[in-house]
Design a protein around this motif. Structure first.
Motif, PDB file in Angstrom:
ATOM      1  N   THR A  96      38.548  -8.945 -14.453  1.00 12.56           N
ATOM      2  CA  THR A  96      39.318  -9.608 -15.502  1.00 12.56           C
ATOM      3  C   THR A  96      38.481  -9.860 -16.754  1.00 12.56           C
ATOM      4  O   THR A  96      38.957  -9.644 -17.872  1.00 12.56           O
ATOM      5  N   VAL A  97      37.235 -10.305 -16.563  1.00 10.58           N
ATOM      6  CA  VAL A  97      36.382 -10.595 -17.722  1.00 10.58           C
ATOM      7  C   VAL A  97      36.001  -9.299 -18.443  1.00 10.58           C
ATOM      8  O   VAL A  97      36.060  -9.223 -19.682  1.00 10.58           O
ATOM      9  N   GLY A 100      39.196  -7.875 -20.010  1.00  7.68           N
ATOM     10  CA  GLY A 100      39.610  -8.754 -21.095  1.00  7.68           C
ATOM     11  C   GLY A 100      38.745  -8.592 -22.327  1.00  7.68           C
ATOM     12  O   GLY A 100      39.248  -8.558 -23.457  1.00  7.68           O
ATOM     13  N   LEU A 101      37.430  -8.479 -22.114  1.00  7.29           N
ATOM     14  CA  LEU A 101      36.506  -8.296 -23.243  1.00  7.29           C
ATOM     15  C   LEU A 101      36.705  -6.936 -23.891  1.00  7.29           C
ATOM     16  O   LEU A 101      36.722  -6.816 -25.127  1.00  7.29           O
ATOM     17  N   LEU A 102      36.868  -5.900 -23.073  1.00  8.43           N
ATOM     18  CA  LEU A 102      37.078  -4.552 -23.608  1.00  8.43           C
ATOM     19  C   LEU A 102      38.352  -4.481 -24.448  1.00  8.43           C
ATOM     20  O   LEU A 102      38.349  -3.949 -25.569  1.00  8.43           O
ATOM     21  N   ILE A 103      39.429  -5.046 -23.916  1.00 10.78           N
ATOM     22  CA  ILE A 103      40.703  -5.008 -24.642  1.00 10.78           C
ATOM     23  C   ILE A 103      40.626  -5.859 -25.905  1.00 10.78           C
ATOM     24  O   ILE A 103      41.163  -5.488 -26.952  1.00 10.78           O
ATOM     25  N   VAL A 233      34.800 -18.643 -19.563  1.00 10.86           N
ATOM     26  CA  VAL A 233      35.845 -17.814 -18.968  1.00 10.86           C
ATOM     27  C   VAL A 233      35.486 -17.452 -17.525  1.00 10.86           C
ATOM     28  O   VAL A 233      36.344 -17.511 -16.631  1.00 10.86           O
ATOM     29  N   ILE A 234      34.231 -17.102 -17.285  1.00 10.38           N
ATOM     30  CA  ILE A 234      33.806 -16.750 -15.928  1.00 10.38           C
ATOM     31  C   ILE A 234      33.964 -17.927 -14.974  1.00 10.38           C
ATOM     32  O   ILE A 234      34.527 -17.782 -13.881  1.00 10.38           O
ATOM     33  N   THR A 235      33.472 -19.100 -15.377  1.00 14.61           N
ATOM     34  CA  THR A 235      33.570 -20.262 -14.493  1.00 14.61           C
ATOM     35  C   THR A 235      35.027 -20.661 -14.270  1.00 14.61           C
ATOM     36  O   THR A 235      35.402 -21.077 -13.164  1.00 14.61           O
ATOM     37  N   THR A 236      35.856 -20.543 -15.301  1.00 17.53           N
ATOM     38  CA  THR A 236      37.281 -20.843 -15.144  1.00 17.53           C
ATOM     39  C   THR A 236      37.929 -19.888 -14.154  1.00 17.53           C
ATOM     40  O   THR A 236      38.719 -20.296 -13.295  1.00 17.53           O
TER      41      THR A 236
END
Length: 307
Positions: A96-97, A100-103, A233-236
């Motif tokens: 997801t991270v 999400g970052l790529l998009i 974002v990672i911790t969430t």
């Protein structure tokens, strides 16, 4: 100076506490009391008539009043749940991270940015139960060539053999994680895109003028600039994954080796009627989540301090 303040504006030492009373009442009612009661129940037996030590069996390892924690930590089904949650964390959080970052980076470069981001974020508007039902149809398996599920219909149309996506232990957990990635990528993209917009354009242009290509700009400038946002974002996502329940419950019910911690908690509470074990699992889940919460709060405070 206080002598010059009108009497009606002077505050007594107790005044600030009066403002806090409503919040303290809500916190005690919905957080403190349930937490303490859950810990108490985790030390009791199945029908809450005695301590959990009464469930110990002769000749077997026993943790006394912490016997429910013995089950929550060492039982085979819970070890399976822990391992599956680790799989969810490693694959889903990374997926997801990264996506999400790529998009977020690529969407800024297309003409229809808002439309593209809306389509990626759209799965977040669907409930987890609804998403589970949708993907259960996608993964549907039937023997023979008449396939209802989209994936197996494509496979059989290409001459392959249908796959039982949700019952094969080697792939079913991965199949569930794909659903989670599909749903949460839009959330990560939105937060990371906001972080990228905070990167000064002057720095990016200066790097390009100095000869840096887009790959170098991304890794050497963008990533360090939004690293606190990425960490949040990672911790969430780690917290969300540790609490994952709906997708597993709807699609497999925790069967076929797909059990996770939250689903096991539900099973012990409402199917096995073991509130003590369920409470112990809840306490263990909270203890696992707390470090991620602390890290998230610290990062948030650091971001606020830099503003």
């Amino acid at each position: 100076m206080s002598k010059n303040v009108p009497g009606i504006m002077r505050q007594k030492p107790i005044t600030p506490w009066l403002y806090l009373v409503p919040s303290l009442i809500v916190m005690f009612t919905f957080i403190v009391y349930p937490g303490v009661n859950t810990f108490y129940l985790s030390l009791r037996n199945a029908d809450n008539t005695a301590w959990a030590s009464t469930a110990c069996k002769a000749g077997e390892s026993c943790w006394g009043i912490f016997e429910n924690y013995h089950y929550a930590i060492t039982s085979e089904i819970m070890q399976t749940a822990f391992l599956n949650n680790i799989k969810w964390i490693l694959i889903m959080v990374t997926g997801t991270v990264a996506l999400g970052l790529l998009i977020a980076v690529l969407a800024d470069r297309v003409r229809y940015e808002s439309v593209a981001k809306s389509l990626i974020f759209l799965p977040m508007a669907i409930s987890f139960v609804g998403a589970g039902v949708i993907w259960k149809f996608m993964y549907n398996y039937e023997s023979g060539t008449n396939q209802i599920g989209l994936l197996n219909a494509i496979i059989t149309a290409l001459g392959g053999q249908p796959v039982s996506w949700l019952t094969e232990p080697q792939i079913n957990t991965i199949a569930l994680i794909v659903v989670g990635i599909w749903m949460w990528t839009g959330f990560c993209m939105t937060i990371l895109a906001a972080g990228l917009r905070g990167v000064p354009e002057e720095i990016l242009e200066a790097a390009r003028v100095d000869g840096a290509n887009e790959w170098m700009v991304f890794w050497k400038i963008m990533i360090p600039q939004i690293l606190p946002t990425i960490t949040v974002v990672i911790t969430t996502m780690v917290i969300n994954v540790l609490k994952i329940f709906d997708i597993v419950y709807v699609m497999t019910g925790g069967n076929y080796g797909t059990e996770v911690i939250a689903n096991r908690l539900y099973t012990e509470m409402y199917k096995s009627y073991q509130p003590g074990r369920a409470s112990a699992i809840a306490v263990v889940l909270i203890l696992v989540i707390i470090p991620a919460m602390i890290m998230n709060i610290r990062r948030f405070n650091e971001q606020e301090a830099t503003r």
